[in-house]
Design a protein around this motif. Sequence first.
Motif, PDB file in Angstrom:
ATOM      1  N   ASN A   3       0.843  -1.184   0.000  1.00 10.51           N
ATOM      2  CA  ASN A   3       0.000   0.000   0.000  1.00 10.51           C
ATOM      3  C   ASN A   3       0.879   1.233   0.000  1.00 10.51           C
ATOM      4  O   ASN A   3       2.105   1.147   0.116  1.00 10.51           O
ATOM      5  N   LEU A  10      -4.917  -0.570   7.431  1.00  9.12           N
ATOM      6  CA  LEU A  10      -6.163  -0.527   6.666  1.00  9.12           C
ATOM      7  C   LEU A  10      -6.851   0.798   6.878  1.00  9.12           C
ATOM      8  O   LEU A  10      -6.469   1.600   7.738  1.00  9.12           O
ATOM      9  N   GLN A  63     -13.645   3.351   0.344  1.00 13.93           N
ATOM     10  CA  GLN A  63     -12.566   3.208  -0.635  1.00 13.93           C
ATOM     11  C   GLN A  63     -12.553   4.391  -1.587  1.00 13.93           C
ATOM     12  O   GLN A  63     -11.489   4.952  -1.889  1.00 13.93           O
ATOM     13  N   ASN A  69      -4.475   2.738  -1.547  1.00 13.16           N
ATOM     14  CA  ASN A  69      -4.458   1.337  -1.951  1.00 13.16           C
ATOM     15  C   ASN A  69      -4.690   0.383  -0.786  1.00 13.16           C
ATOM     16  O   ASN A  69      -4.655  -0.830  -0.956  1.00 13.16           O
ATOM     17  N   PRO A  71      -6.576  -1.824   2.054  1.00  8.98           N
ATOM     18  CA  PRO A  71      -7.884  -2.449   2.204  1.00  8.98           C
ATOM     19  C   PRO A  71      -8.786  -1.549   3.054  1.00  8.98           C
ATOM     20  O   PRO A  71      -8.314  -0.885   3.985  1.00  8.98           O
ATOM     21  N   CYS A 116     -12.862  -4.336   1.219  1.00 11.27           N
ATOM     22  CA  CYS A 116     -12.645  -4.219  -0.224  1.00 11.27           C
ATOM     23  C   CYS A 116     -11.265  -3.625  -0.485  1.00 11.27           C
ATOM     24  O   CYS A 116     -10.707  -2.887   0.323  1.00 11.27           O
ATOM     25  N   GLN A 117     -10.729  -4.010  -1.617  1.00 11.54           N
ATOM     26  CA  GLN A 117      -9.456  -3.466  -2.098  1.00 11.54           C
ATOM     27  C   GLN A 117      -9.502  -3.554  -3.613  1.00 11.54           C
ATOM     28  O   GLN A 117      -9.564  -4.649  -4.183  1.00 11.54           O
ATOM     29  N   PHE A 191      -6.652 -10.527   2.802  1.00 10.56           N
ATOM     30  CA  PHE A 191      -6.107  -9.356   2.112  1.00 10.56           C
ATOM     31  C   PHE A 191      -4.650  -9.106   2.529  1.00 10.56           C
ATOM     32  O   PHE A 191      -4.112  -8.020   2.329  1.00 10.56           O
TER      33      PHE A 191
END
Length: 199
Positions: A3, A10, A63, A69, A71, A116-117, A191
């Motif tokens: 990330n 996160l 997001q 980037n 999660p 989500c990612q 993730f």
Amino acid sequence: MQNSDSSYDLCLASASPRREALLEQIGLKCLKYPVDLNESVLPGEAAPSYVMRLAEQKALAGQERSGTNLPVLGSDTSVVHQGKILGKPKNKRHAVDMLMQLSGQTHQVMTGVAVCQGRRILSLISVTDVSFRVLTEDECLAYCDSGEPFDKAGGYGIQGLAAVFVRSVSGSYSNVVGLPLFETAELLNQFGIRVLEPS
């Protein structure tokens, strides 16, 4: 971790200090990106579908807002009694009425969790049975005077004064606080976010 900001694990699509504290409890650092969604229940929508839908919508909205980037975790917790979703109380009378509904009864706390990612999103639901002892209206009024019920689904916080109302918990305790940690860790693991990873 892949990330743009290695100091965080996160993003959390929530303003909830309880969820942030629960993630910190298992050693995770999160950026908070609260989202404002219409949380109305759709016609004919069952409680499990409702919490899952909102969790996924929050994760996706978080997001979009975060632009990172990392999660993104979205979550929604509802108190459900006899199939009816009890949201956050609108006022003191509403809070007392909710608590009296739960008095001497067993209800469910349902939390949808979604991560989500990019285009990938995974979600799950956790359900905990909570049994209350019989309450008096005076107790409920005194509890409301503490100010504790008004930002909480079902009008109570198990981690606060309402702990004295709870006879038993069957299932995840952290779920009742606002985030089921076992299930959340399992989801984040998919993730690449691992709790207690060997150094």
